[in-house]
Design a protein around this motif. Structure first.
Motif, PDB file in Angstrom:
ATOM      1  N   GLY A 289       0.829  -1.190   0.000  1.00 50.38           N
ATOM      2  CA  GLY A 289       0.000   0.000   0.000  1.00 50.38           C
ATOM      3  C   GLY A 289       0.867   1.244   0.000  1.00 50.38           C
ATOM      4  N   LEU A 290       0.392   2.293  -0.642  1.00 48.71           N
ATOM      5  CA  LEU A 290       1.087   3.583  -0.662  1.00 48.71           C
ATOM      6  C   LEU A 290       0.123   4.680  -0.246  1.00 48.71           C
ATOM      7  CD1 LEU A 290       3.002   3.416  -4.078  1.00 48.71           C
ATOM      8  CD2 LEU A 290       3.921   2.910  -1.815  1.00 48.71           C
ATOM      9  N   ARG A 291       0.609   5.591   0.572  1.00 50.27           N
ATOM     10  CA  ARG A 291      -0.180   6.771   0.976  1.00 50.27           C
ATOM     11  C   ARG A 291       0.525   8.017   0.483  1.00 50.27           C
ATOM     12  NH1 ARG A 291      -2.126   8.873   7.003  1.00 50.27           N
ATOM     13  NH2 ARG A 291      -2.363  11.052   6.389  1.00 50.27           N
ATOM     14  N   GLY A 307      15.236   7.201  -4.326  1.00 49.95           N
ATOM     15  CA  GLY A 307      16.586   7.736  -4.484  1.00 49.95           C
ATOM     16  C   GLY A 307      16.745   8.422  -5.819  1.00 49.95           C
ATOM     17  N   ASP A 308      17.767   8.017  -6.581  1.00 49.51           N
ATOM     18  CA  ASP A 308      18.024   8.626  -7.884  1.00 49.51           C
ATOM     19  C   ASP A 308      16.902   8.284  -8.855  1.00 49.51           C
ATOM     20  OD1 ASP A 308      20.327   9.772  -6.921  1.00 49.51           O
ATOM     21  OD2 ASP A 308      21.554   8.006  -7.387  1.00 49.51           O
ATOM     22  N   GLN A 345       8.721   7.856  -4.308  1.00 53.05           N
ATOM     23  CA  GLN A 345       8.061   8.865  -5.125  1.00 53.05           C
ATOM     24  C   GLN A 345       7.344   8.158  -6.273  1.00 53.05           C
ATOM     25  OE1 GLN A 345      11.791   9.263  -5.149  1.00 53.05           O
ATOM     26  NE2 GLN A 345      11.455   9.826  -3.005  1.00 53.05           N
ATOM     27  N   VAL A 346       6.218   8.723  -6.661  1.00 49.10           N
ATOM     28  CA  VAL A 346       5.484   8.218  -7.821  1.00 49.10           C
ATOM     29  C   VAL A 346       5.492   9.288  -8.897  1.00 49.10           C
ATOM     30  CG1 VAL A 346       3.254   7.406  -8.703  1.00 49.10           C
ATOM     31  CG2 VAL A 346       4.005   6.727  -6.411  1.00 49.10           C
ATOM     32  N   PHE A 355       5.239   9.631  -1.647  1.00 47.84           N
ATOM     33  CA  PHE A 355       4.354   8.611  -1.092  1.00 47.84           C
ATOM     34  C   PHE A 355       5.115   7.839  -0.024  1.00 47.84           C
ATOM     35  CE2 PHE A 355       1.874   9.607  -4.752  1.00 47.84           C
ATOM     36  CZ  PHE A 355       0.594   9.099  -4.545  1.00 47.84           C
ATOM     37  N   GLU A 356       4.355   7.173   0.831  1.00 45.88           N
ATOM     38  CA  GLU A 356       4.950   6.359   1.900  1.00 45.88           C
ATOM     39  C   GLU A 356       4.322   4.974   1.888  1.00 45.88           C
ATOM     40  OE1 GLU A 356       4.575   6.360   6.696  1.00 45.88           O
ATOM     41  OE2 GLU A 356       5.361   8.224   5.813  1.00 45.88           O
TER      42      GLU A 356
END
Length: 366
Positions: A289-291, A307-308, A345-346, A355-356
């Motif tokens: 899951g991503l928030r 990261g990069d 990141q998305v 996102f987390e």
């Protein structure tokens, strides 16, 4: 010729917007999908799910036949109960995720996703050929109507005879019984795909319109609304439920999708050898899951970065959660980054959004 819901004219009378779903013309929404979503969370929504597949498996060896055909153990399902299961191919890929109801000692009902129902029926016929069991695809003769939301029990109870109200109230989650709703004999299951309490009612097509009209009157009187497939998708995503074609397909296996608990390796079944091997291997990517930290939602197919510029995953489903007010998504992510709290990141239309990783479901009913 396209299959059609027996309720098509009812939806047209309600001025529904339609979508093509696995070859079926189905209601996407009746007005605002956001309002329909919120009605299900607060009161109730009434859904037409007649596009789903219903396949009966009967006979003295029906339990053994399904044990061989599916990754789960149908023989361990008690009469009047249901289990979530998977049908896998010889390589361990998921053909479909489905629900198996046991209606009698020698009578099962397999409910398959609309796009996969013909394949599931064909596979069941092939896989059960060596058993004393009969497979009967009843999909095109059966309507499925769902009432979902906190008021669903009261709505269904208002339409059954007085002596069946206790049966409705006492029906457990993933249990099924015969009932008379609005004067119509139905198969009543306490199941659903929204994260709310709810019921699914199976009925022959000939009685679908009368049942729908009775349920619609009771639902709207309670403050609920008819609801389409658009809000069904956002509801199931908030509840962290996989959707075939997004989180599951032939290239994914149960261990990637977090569904290893559904697989019973202690029996012989199609795909067992491959899944036994996969169960002993490290999984390169897992479903997480991503928030989101902003208001910009991730969508299926968007890449996940860490990261990069490295791509470390892919979003399978995403939305701005109507209930929670922030973006939520499901994604396949490199296993090394799957720990809750990991920041990623998305790529949302060319811009990296924070996102987390967070456990799903994102929403749980109180």
């Amino acid at each position: 010729m396209k299959p059609t819901s027996p309720l098509l004219d009812e939806h047209r009378a309600l001025a529904a917007s339609f979508t093509d779903f696995a070859g079926w013309e189905m209601p996407l929404k009746y007005g605002s999908e956001l309002a329909e979503h919120r009605a299900v969370r607060a009161v109730a929504g009434l859904f037409d799910l007649s596009h789903m597949g219903e396949i009966a498996v009967t006979g003295p060896q029906s339990a053994a036949a399904l044990d061989f055909a599916l990754a789960g153990e149908a023989s361990k399902i008690g009469v009047g109960r249901a289990k979530y299961s998977l049908m896998c191919d010889a390589d361990g890929g998921v053909i479909d995720d489905l629900v198996v109801y046991r209606l009698g000692d020698e009578h099962f009902l397999v409910v398959a996703n609309a796009a996969n129902a013909p394949t599931v029926a064909r596979e069941l016929i092939s896989r059960t050929a060596q058993f004393d069991a009969r497979v009967d695809d009843q999909s095109l003769a059966t309507a499925l109507i769902a009432v979902q939301g906190p008021a669903s029990e009261a709505i269904v109870s208002s339409l059954v005879p007085a002596d069946q109200r206790a049966t409705v109230a006492d029906l457990k989650y993933y249990a099924v019984t015969e009932a008379r709703v609005g004067g119509i004999d139905v198969l009543l299951a306490r199941t659903g795909y929204t994260g709310e309490d709810g019921f699914e009612l199976y009925v022959p097509n000939a009685h679908a319109v009368a049942l729908w009209q009775a349920l619609l009157t009771a639902t709207t009187e309670a403050g609920g609304v008819p609801a389409g497939l658009a809000c069904r998708d956002t509801l199931r995503l908030e509840a962290g439920m996989a959707l075939y074609g997004h989180e599951l397909n032939l290239t994914t296996n149960p261990y990637q999708a977090g569904l290893g608990k559904v697989v019973r390796l202690g029996k012989d079944f199609v795909g067992r050898e491959a899944l036994q091997e996969l169960s002993q291997q490290a999984v390169p990517q897992v479903l997480v899951g991503l928030r989101g930290d902003t208001r910009r939602a991730a969508r299926a197919g968007y890449t996940v970065h860490h990261g990069d510029d490295a791509v470390v995953g892919t979003v399978t489903s995403g939305t701005l959660s109507p209930t929670l007010g922030y973006p939520v998504a499901l994604a396949y992510l490199d296993s090394a980054l799957a720990e809750p709290g990991t920041k990623v990141q998305v790529d949302v239309r060319g811009r990296r959004e924070p996102f987390e990783v967070t456990p799903a479901p994102f929403y749980r009913r109180s």
